[in-house]
Design a protein around this motif. Structure first.
Motif, short mmCIF file in Angstrom:
data_model
loop_
_atom_site.label_atom_id
_atom_site.label_comp_id
_atom_site.label_asym_id
_atom_site.label_seq_id
_atom_site.Cartn_x
_atom_site.Cartn_y
_atom_site.Cartn_z
N TYR A 1 0.85 -1.19 0.00
CA TYR A 1 0.00 0.00 0.00
C TYR A 1 0.89 1.24 0.00
CZ TYR A 1 -3.89 -3.09 1.19
OH TYR A 1 -4.84 -4.08 1.17
N TYR A 2 0.40 2.31 -0.59
CA TYR A 2 1.20 3.53 -0.65
C TYR A 2 0.38 4.75 -0.24
CZ TYR A 2 -1.13 4.13 -5.20
OH TYR A 2 -2.08 4.25 -6.19
N SER A 3 1.10 5.77 0.25
CA SER A 3 0.46 7.02 0.65
C SER A 3 0.11 7.84 -0.59
CB SER A 3 1.39 7.82 1.55
OG SER A 3 0.89 9.13 1.76
N LYS A 4 -1.05 8.43 -0.58
CA LYS A 4 -1.48 9.29 -1.70
C LYS A 4 -0.95 10.71 -1.56
CE LYS A 4 -5.84 8.33 -0.99
NZ LYS A 4 -7.33 8.29 -1.14
N ASN A 5 -0.27 11.01 -0.45
CA ASN A 5 0.16 12.38 -0.17
C ASN A 5 1.46 12.76 -0.86
OD1 ASN A 5 -2.09 12.60 1.53
ND2 ASN A 5 -0.94 11.85 3.28
N GLU B 1 3.53 11.64 -4.52
CA GLU B 1 3.44 10.82 -5.73
C GLU B 1 4.54 9.77 -5.83
OE1 GLU B 1 5.73 14.08 -8.62
OE2 GLU B 1 3.60 13.64 -8.89
N SER C 1 5.48 7.83 -3.52
CA SER C 1 5.14 6.65 -2.73
C SER C 1 4.75 5.49 -3.63
CB SER C 1 3.99 6.98 -1.78
OG SER C 1 4.34 7.98 -0.86
N ARG C 2 3.99 5.78 -4.66
CA ARG C 2 3.55 4.71 -5.56
C ARG C 2 4.73 4.13 -6.34
NH1 ARG C 2 -1.65 4.58 -9.68
NH2 ARG C 2 -1.36 2.41 -10.30
N LYS D 1 -1.83 -0.68 -3.96
CA LYS D 1 -3.08 0.03 -3.69
C LYS D 1 -2.83 1.31 -2.90
CE LYS D 1 -6.18 -3.99 -3.61
NZ LYS D 1 -7.19 -4.73 -2.80
N ALA D 2 -3.59 2.34 -3.23
CA ALA D 2 -3.51 3.59 -2.48
C ALA D 2 -4.18 3.39 -1.12
CB ALA D 2 -4.18 4.72 -3.25
N ASP E 1 -6.24 4.21 2.20
CA ASP E 1 -7.31 5.12 2.60
C ASP E 1 -7.14 5.46 4.08
OD1 ASP E 1 -8.19 2.89 4.02
OD2 ASP E 1 -9.69 2.34 2.53
N HIS F 1 -2.18 7.64 5.60
CA HIS F 1 -3.20 8.64 5.32
C HIS F 1 -2.75 10.04 5.73
CE1 HIS F 1 -7.22 10.07 4.41
NE2 HIS F 1 -7.35 10.58 5.63
#
Length: 245
Positions: free
Chosen positions: A155-159, A161, A163-164, A187-188, A190, A197
């Protein structure tokens, strides 16, 4: 017989890759030490010593928070710490600045607190604020009511870019080197994954496997398999750090 041969060569391939990772670690150390700008040379200061990237390794759970567990009592918190320490050792070989959120069986919360879990997560989250340049790698184990599910999932942080980018590196190396049947995608995160998050730096959470799957749980408890996981994550982190620096 064919399956046995395939498995044998997959193991040989992974051992070769593992050796390559170790060589890469040493090479990165050498190159980092050699990379000095003209201005730095006048002052005798290497570029790597100035604003180094810090890798924060987070062994999930701890203390009274055992995390997930197997039917026979194997606790996630212990497996997380074991893999995290192996990852720390590999990255340290490359002279990467590594910080552990915990190195013992501890939970960061006062006994009188009414929200111990939140206190613990915030303490780990705050560690990222102490470094100008850092990435955050959280190690966890998965669990699901249905036993058949298995495989590493990132999983990655959406904060941030980036991170992905790191998450994809780990997921792809896993599928190509260790779990060729792993078709999972990154997956991003939540709001249910609190740290990812809220954190503002590149950050990933690696669910190394399912404790609810007996076969995979046995692997996750194996020191050699843990070393393979650490090698995959470490190689990805090094590649990512080189990209950033």
């Amino acid at each position: 017989m064919k399956k046995k041969k395939t498995y044998f060569w997959r193991q040989i391939s992974f051992l070769f890759c593992y050796s390559a990772v170790c060589i890469l670690l040493v090479s990165v150390t050498y190159l980092a030490g050699e990379h000095i700008t003209a201005a730095d040379a006048q002052h005798g200061v290497s570029a790597s010593a100035k604003e180094r990237m810090t890798v924060i390794i987070d062994a999930g759970h701890g203390g009274r928070d055992g995390g997930a567990s197997t039917e026979d009592g194997l606790l996630e918190k212990d497996l997380n710490l074991s893999v995290a320490k192996k990852l720390q050792a590999l990255l340290s070989l490359a002279d990467v600045n590594v910080v552990m959120t915990r190195e013992t069986d501890v939970m960061y919360a006062d006994e009188s607190s009414a929200h111990k879990k939140l206190d613990d997560l915030n303490t780990r989250l705050d560690m990222a604020d102490d470094y100008e340049k850092c990435i955050f790698v959280s190690i966890h184990m998965n669990k699901f009511p249905v036993e058949k599910y298995s495989g590493l999932q990132v999983y990655y942080s959406k904060n941030d870019e980036n991170s992905r980018v790191l998450a994809d590196m780990i997921q792809e190396k896993t599928a190509s080197l260790l779990q060729n049947g792993n078709a999972r995608i990154t997956k991003a995160a939540d709001s249910s994954i609190y740290i990812l998050h809220h954190i503002e730096v590149p950050a990933v959470l690696v669910e190394c496997g399912f404790l609810s799957n007996k076969q995979e749980a046995a692997l996750l408890a194996d020191e050699e398999y843990q070393s393979k996981l650490a090698a995959l994550i470490g190689a990805s982190v090094l590649e990512f750090v080189e990209m950033q620096e």
